[in-house]
Scaffold this motif. Sequence first.
Motif, PDB file in Angstrom:
ATOM      1  N   THR A 110      52.795  75.566  89.488  1.00  0.00           N
ATOM      2  CA  THR A 110      54.115  76.011  89.035  1.00  0.00           C
ATOM      3  C   THR A 110      54.305  75.825  87.538  1.00  0.00           C
ATOM      4  O   THR A 110      55.178  76.456  86.951  1.00  0.00           O
ATOM      5  CB  THR A 110      55.230  75.255  89.775  1.00  0.00           C
ATOM      6  OG1 THR A 110      55.083  73.840  89.539  1.00  0.00           O
ATOM      7  CG2 THR A 110      55.152  75.518  91.273  1.00  0.00           C
ATOM      8  N   SER A 111      53.527  74.969  86.925  1.00  0.00           N
ATOM      9  CA  SER A 111      53.648  74.745  85.482  1.00  0.00           C
ATOM     10  C   SER A 111      52.271  74.483  84.902  1.00  0.00           C
ATOM     11  O   SER A 111      51.378  73.947  85.575  1.00  0.00           O
ATOM     12  CB  SER A 111      54.584  73.566  85.186  1.00  0.00           C
ATOM     13  OG  SER A 111      54.109  72.380  85.800  1.00  0.00           O
ATOM     14  N   ASP A 112      52.097  74.850  83.635  1.00  0.00           N
ATOM     15  CA  ASP A 112      50.827  74.628  82.955  1.00  0.00           C
ATOM     16  C   ASP A 112      50.620  73.141  82.689  1.00  0.00           C
ATOM     17  O   ASP A 112      51.587  72.372  82.562  1.00  0.00           O
ATOM     18  CB  ASP A 112      50.788  75.376  81.628  1.00  0.00           C
ATOM     19  CG  ASP A 112      50.811  76.889  81.796  1.00  0.00           C
ATOM     20  OD1 ASP A 112      50.662  77.356  82.934  1.00  0.00           O
ATOM     21  OD2 ASP A 112      50.989  77.581  80.777  1.00  0.00           O
ATOM     22  N   VAL A 113      49.372  72.734  82.613  1.00  0.00           N
ATOM     23  CA  VAL A 113      49.034  71.374  82.211  1.00  0.00           C
ATOM     24  C   VAL A 113      48.058  71.463  81.042  1.00  0.00           C
ATOM     25  O   VAL A 113      47.443  72.501  80.799  1.00  0.00           O
ATOM     26  CB  VAL A 113      48.425  70.554  83.370  1.00  0.00           C
ATOM     27  CG1 VAL A 113      49.397  70.452  84.530  1.00  0.00           C
ATOM     28  CG2 VAL A 113      47.104  71.155  83.836  1.00  0.00           C
ATOM     29  N   SER A 114      47.919  70.369  80.305  1.00  0.00           N
ATOM     30  CA  SER A 114      46.973  70.333  79.195  1.00  0.00           C
ATOM     31  C   SER A 114      45.723  69.579  79.617  1.00  0.00           C
ATOM     32  O   SER A 114      45.734  68.793  80.557  1.00  0.00           O
ATOM     33  CB  SER A 114      47.610  69.672  77.964  1.00  0.00           C
ATOM     34  OG  SER A 114      48.021  68.343  78.257  1.00  0.00           O
ATOM     35  N   SER A 167      48.940  79.336  87.267  1.00  0.00           N
ATOM     36  CA  SER A 167      49.241  78.611  86.036  1.00  0.00           C
ATOM     37  C   SER A 167      47.958  78.495  85.225  1.00  0.00           C
ATOM     38  O   SER A 167      46.934  79.103  85.553  1.00  0.00           O
ATOM     39  CB  SER A 167      49.838  77.231  86.337  1.00  0.00           C
ATOM     40  OG  SER A 167      48.938  76.437  87.100  1.00  0.00           O
ATOM     41  N   THR A 168      48.000  77.687  84.162  1.00  0.00           N
ATOM     42  CA  THR A 168      46.888  77.588  83.232  1.00  0.00           C
ATOM     43  C   THR A 168      46.673  76.131  82.829  1.00  0.00           C
ATOM     44  O   THR A 168      47.634  75.365  82.722  1.00  0.00           O
ATOM     45  CB  THR A 168      47.168  78.421  81.963  1.00  0.00           C
ATOM     46  OG1 THR A 168      47.415  79.780  82.339  1.00  0.00           O
ATOM     47  CG2 THR A 168      46.006  78.388  80.996  1.00  0.00           C
ATOM     48  N   ASN A 227      49.551  71.960  89.773  1.00  0.00           N
ATOM     49  CA  ASN A 227      50.550  72.174  90.823  1.00  0.00           C
ATOM     50  C   ASN A 227      50.891  73.637  91.027  1.00  0.00           C
ATOM     51  O   ASN A 227      51.662  73.975  91.933  1.00  0.00           O
ATOM     52  CB  ASN A 227      51.825  71.385  90.517  1.00  0.00           C
ATOM     53  CG  ASN A 227      52.422  71.719  89.159  1.00  0.00           C
ATOM     54  OD1 ASN A 227      52.345  72.857  88.713  1.00  0.00           O
ATOM     55  ND2 ASN A 227      53.003  70.730  88.499  1.00  0.00           N
ATOM     56  N   ASN A 239      45.601  74.335  79.589  1.00  0.00           N
ATOM     57  CA  ASN A 239      45.429  74.587  78.159  1.00  0.00           C
ATOM     58  C   ASN A 239      44.615  73.451  77.546  1.00  0.00           C
ATOM     59  O   ASN A 239      45.047  72.292  77.552  1.00  0.00           O
ATOM     60  CB  ASN A 239      46.789  74.697  77.480  1.00  0.00           C
ATOM     61  CG  ASN A 239      47.595  75.884  77.983  1.00  0.00           C
ATOM     62  OD1 ASN A 239      47.106  77.006  77.949  1.00  0.00           O
ATOM     63  ND2 ASN A 239      48.802  75.638  78.466  1.00  0.00           N
TER      64      ASN A 239
END
Length: 291
Positions: free
Chosen positions: A231-235, A179-180, A229, A182
């Motif tokens: 599984t999903s990107d966070v900011s 994931s990334t 995590n 951002n």
Amino acid sequence: MPLRARQRCHAALTAALALAAAAVLSAAPPASAADTWTEVGSDRADPLTESQGLTSVEVPANSPNRYTGIGTIPAGVSSRGWNHVGDPDASYNGYYVEPYQADSGNAKMFRVQAPGGAWSEYVHTLSSGEALNNSWVAISPDGQWMLAGEYGTMSRFLVFPTPGVNASTSPSANLPQASTVNLDHAVRDVQGCDFSGPTTLLCSSDDPAGSLFGMTKPLLQVDLSARPNGTSDVSGHVTALRQLPLRSSCSGTFEVEGIDYDRRTGTLRVIVVSPGFCVLTDSKTYRFTRS
């Protein structure tokens, strides 16, 4: 005064007090979540073995701090093209990870030492648009996820499963980007990051221009919207905290390098390499505490 009149007077006074309180609060400066870090000392940084990165190691107990530099790259690693090592990190259960890059190609490498001492290598094939450089790693407090950074002006950090710790990883398989992060503000030439809390990173930037935050060579804080995590990107919300120390007997261009936060003592350490000949004499690892 009749009861109804007293009630009206009380209501009016309450409303006036509420308006006054609101006015005071709106005039007050907003509270900041960013920490303040005060310099408390320094140690000489050896230019060959302590000039790229550093990390504190909790397992085994009483382990010394680890450093990286051109002199710490094993000959068998550099002979295969992995000739640059960045800022390492260690998980709280004792896995030590060094990031490596080569001068060319389409991959980067993470060299891992398990708590028992055995070494293994995990190779990541670059994703589309991913920079070749591999400047640093930061392992999440739960140990399962590892952030890594690209040099230059960037608006993201990369997230990988932590090699050797996350059960999905294997030295015989490509280490995939999961994931990334951002960032809400671009960063430049980040040389190291480390977690100081479940969703807080402290990062050292070698930014020579100063146009992004109004200062060169800043210490940055990045507050994540959630724990990584995979599984999903966070900011990530970026704040510049202060300029890192730039002191030497020589004049010229300093180079800010790796960073480490030791949760056991609350000590933050950052390497700053001196310009010119003084790289040999007064490069420093600066120590800071939160105030």
